[in-house]
Design a protein around this motif. Structure first.
Motif, short mmCIF file in Angstrom:
data_model
loop_
_atom_site.label_atom_id
_atom_site.label_comp_id
_atom_site.label_asym_id
_atom_site.label_seq_id
_atom_site.Cartn_x
_atom_site.Cartn_y
_atom_site.Cartn_z
N VAL A 203 2.99 10.18 -10.23
CA VAL A 203 1.70 10.40 -10.78
C VAL A 203 1.54 11.98 -10.73
O VAL A 203 1.23 12.91 -11.76
N LEU A 204 1.32 12.50 -9.38
CA LEU A 204 0.99 13.95 -9.07
C LEU A 204 2.18 15.08 -9.71
O LEU A 204 1.79 15.82 -10.28
N ASN B 146 5.91 -3.36 -12.31
CA ASN B 146 6.10 -4.08 -11.39
C ASN B 146 4.89 -4.17 -10.18
O ASN B 146 4.62 -5.18 -9.71
N LEU B 147 4.65 -2.83 -9.87
CA LEU B 147 3.35 -3.02 -9.10
C LEU B 147 2.17 -3.73 -9.60
O LEU B 147 1.34 -4.40 -8.94
N ILE B 148 1.69 -3.69 -11.09
CA ILE B 148 0.55 -4.11 -11.52
C ILE B 148 0.74 -5.60 -11.64
O ILE B 148 0.10 -6.41 -11.35
N ALA B 149 2.05 -6.04 -11.87
CA ALA B 149 2.57 -7.42 -11.91
C ALA B 149 2.39 -8.15 -10.62
O ALA B 149 1.86 -9.28 -10.57
N LEU C 34 11.34 15.25 -16.04
CA LEU C 34 10.25 14.00 -16.35
C LEU C 34 10.88 12.98 -17.63
O LEU C 34 10.49 12.00 -17.62
N LEU C 35 11.79 13.29 -18.37
CA LEU C 35 12.54 12.75 -19.26
C LEU C 35 13.12 11.50 -18.71
O LEU C 35 13.11 10.34 -19.04
N LEU C 36 13.94 11.89 -17.77
CA LEU C 36 14.72 10.88 -17.07
C LEU C 36 13.98 9.85 -16.16
O LEU C 36 14.41 8.75 -15.96
N ASN C 37 13.02 10.43 -15.39
CA ASN C 37 12.21 9.59 -14.64
C ASN C 37 10.89 8.67 -15.18
O ASN C 37 10.77 7.83 -14.69
N LEU C 38 10.56 8.98 -16.44
CA LEU C 38 9.61 8.23 -16.84
C LEU C 38 9.94 6.98 -17.04
O LEU C 38 9.00 6.06 -16.82
N PRO C 39 11.18 6.61 -17.63
CA PRO C 39 11.26 5.14 -17.87
C PRO C 39 11.39 4.06 -16.35
O PRO C 39 10.60 3.06 -16.39
N SER C 40 12.01 4.64 -15.55
CA SER C 40 12.28 4.10 -14.26
C SER C 40 10.75 3.89 -13.81
O SER C 40 10.36 2.90 -12.91
N HIS C 41 9.90 4.89 -13.52
CA HIS C 41 8.80 4.90 -13.13
C HIS C 41 7.75 4.35 -13.77
O HIS C 41 6.83 3.39 -13.24
N THR C 42 8.01 4.11 -15.03
CA THR C 42 6.84 3.40 -15.76
C THR C 42 7.19 1.90 -15.42
O THR C 42 6.27 0.86 -15.33
N LEU C 43 8.68 1.04 -15.29
CA LEU C 43 8.72 -0.09 -15.03
C LEU C 43 8.23 -0.29 -13.52
O LEU C 43 7.97 -1.50 -13.19
N ARG C 44 8.49 0.82 -12.76
CA ARG C 44 8.09 0.62 -11.40
C ARG C 44 6.65 0.43 -11.38
O ARG C 44 6.07 -0.47 -10.57
N LEU C 45 5.79 0.92 -12.18
CA LEU C 45 4.44 0.89 -12.27
C LEU C 45 4.00 -0.45 -12.71
O LEU C 45 3.00 -1.22 -12.23
N ILE D 167 0.86 -1.40 -0.08
CA ILE D 167 -0.13 0.19 -0.03
C ILE D 167 0.84 1.24 -0.25
O ILE D 167 0.67 2.25 -0.63
N VAL D 168 2.03 1.07 0.88
CA VAL D 168 2.87 2.48 0.95
C VAL D 168 3.66 2.66 -0.47
O VAL D 168 3.78 3.58 -0.88
N THR D 169 3.85 1.57 -1.16
CA THR D 169 4.57 1.62 -2.42
C THR D 169 3.71 2.35 -3.46
O THR D 169 3.95 3.06 -4.36
N TRP D 170 2.35 1.91 -3.47
CA TRP D 170 1.33 2.57 -4.30
C TRP D 170 0.98 4.13 -3.91
O TRP D 170 1.03 4.80 -4.77
#
Length: 376
Positions: A198-199, A291-294, A278-289, A187-190
């Motif tokens: 996201v925000l 992993n959360l969904i998986a 935004l550009l450098l954070n987007l790939p890492s956060h996409t994979l993090r998201l 829950i904390v990770t989400w």
């Protein structure tokens, strides 16, 4: 264990997976061994210089310098934590106690949160300064920005205190999350993903779009002719009856184009900072998201060696966001370069240099009072 909280190493915790020695895993180790110390050392030097520049007396007169100085401090905290993690995993074991492990995880959580929201802070401040210049004197004062920095820091310190009771050091000297708190940690990770990805992403994209729109309109406005002649006939009865001495030509002047070009130049610099984030954070956060969904959709998520290598590459890009701002300031910030040269040449204490810097920033302050546009 949740891959987004362990293997991505965004929280400063490096857990080696039980994979066979494949070329992809070897590549991961090489990237981690080489890139992390380089990024950390370069970032610490650059952020320290940026912090000195924005803490100088001349730069402190601009409210945006408060956010930029705080951003440099938060980035340094994250890079120090990252370097400690690297030393612990490759050179010498440092995290031998639960207290050291918990503090390290806590520092990375807090610093990554503050780094994202300090960028949101000066992005919103720039929007107010450009689109609402009359209100910027009240809303964008140095005092209010300091209060905002203190409030954000207090929220981060309180919000991530769970690291002290959900983290421990294993018998092998690896910093891990306690298994009995995995449901809470999910829950904390989400929640952390929403707060740090996201925000901030949504706010930065929307506000920067509004800023670009306002700047484009302003540029089109000042491309129009700046002189509008208004002629009056002296033979009209109205003019003779009133007997008022009026000039034969009235010149209507718009604000100087130098001010417009200065605002556009500084706006470009700060836009580069936020868009690079935004550009450098987007790939890492996409994979993090992902992993959360998986983790939610699959009971036993399987991660291939190639995916693990991709995860490490995106994490390296994520780390670089904490060390690249100095280069953006240097390339595009004229006043930043001037103040940096004064510091490097040890001339900032001379009276002549102080007078030159004060006159320059006094002019910029009058052209855009209390605006973050005068700090670069």
């Amino acid at each position: 264990m949740n891959l987004s909280m362990c293997n991505t190493s965004e929280d400063g915790v490096f857990v080696q997976p039980d994979y066979p020695a494949s070329p992809w895993i070897v590549a991961v180790e090489v990237v981690r061994f080489v890139c992390i110390p380089i990024i950390s050392c370069i970032g610490l030097c650059g952020n320290t210089l940026s912090l000195l520049v924005f803490s100088a007396r001349s730069m402190k007169r601009s409210s945006c310098s408060v956010f930029l100085a705080a951003l440099g401090a938060a980035d340094n905290v994250f890079l120090i934590s990252l370097l400690i993690s690297w030393v612990d995993g490759h050179i010498k074991t440092l995290l031998v106690s639960n207290w050291a492990c918990q503090t390290l995880v806590y520092m990375t959580y807090v610093s990554s949160f503050l780094s994202a929201w300090f960028i949101v802070g000066f992005t919103c401040e720039r929007y107010i300064a450009i689109c609402f210049p009359l209100q910027s004197h009240f809303l964008c004062s140095v005092f209010r920005e300091k209060i905002t920095v203190y409030v954000l820091t207090f929220i981060a310190l309180v919000l991530y205190n769970f690291s002290f009771w959900t983290t421990e050091t294993s018998s092998q000297g690896i910093c891990l999350h306690k298994l009995q708190y995995m449901q809470i940690l999910n829950i904390v990770t989400w929640a952390d993903t929403v707060l740090t990805m996201v925000l901030p992403f949504f706010i930065i994209v929307v506000v920067n779009s509004l800023v670009l729109r306002a700047v484009s309109k302003c540029s089109m406005k000042y491309k129009q002719p700046i002189v509008s002649p208004v002629r009056m006939s002296m033979s009209t009865p109205e003019f003779r009856s009133r007997r008022v001495m009026l000039p034969t030509e009235v010149t209507v002047r718009l604000p100087s184009s130098n001010r417009v070009s200065h605002q556009a130049r500084v706006t470009r610099t700060l836009l580069f900072v936020s868009f690079t984030f935004l550009l450098l954070n987007l790939p890492s956060h996409t994979l993090r998201l992902y992993n959360l969904i998986a983790t939610v959709t699959s009971t036993v998520p399987v991660v291939s060696d190639k995916f693990y290598f991709l995860q490490e590459i995106t994490a390296t890009l994520y780390y670089s966001t904490f060390s690249c701002n100095f280069f953006i300031y240097t390339l595009f910030g004229r006043n930043f370069r001037h103040s940096l040269c004064l510091i490097l040449r040890c001339k900032s204490t001379t009276l002549k240099s102080r007078q030159v810097v004060f006159r320059r920033f006094s002019y910029n302050r009058n052209s855009s009072r209390s605006s973050c546009l005068t700090s670069l």
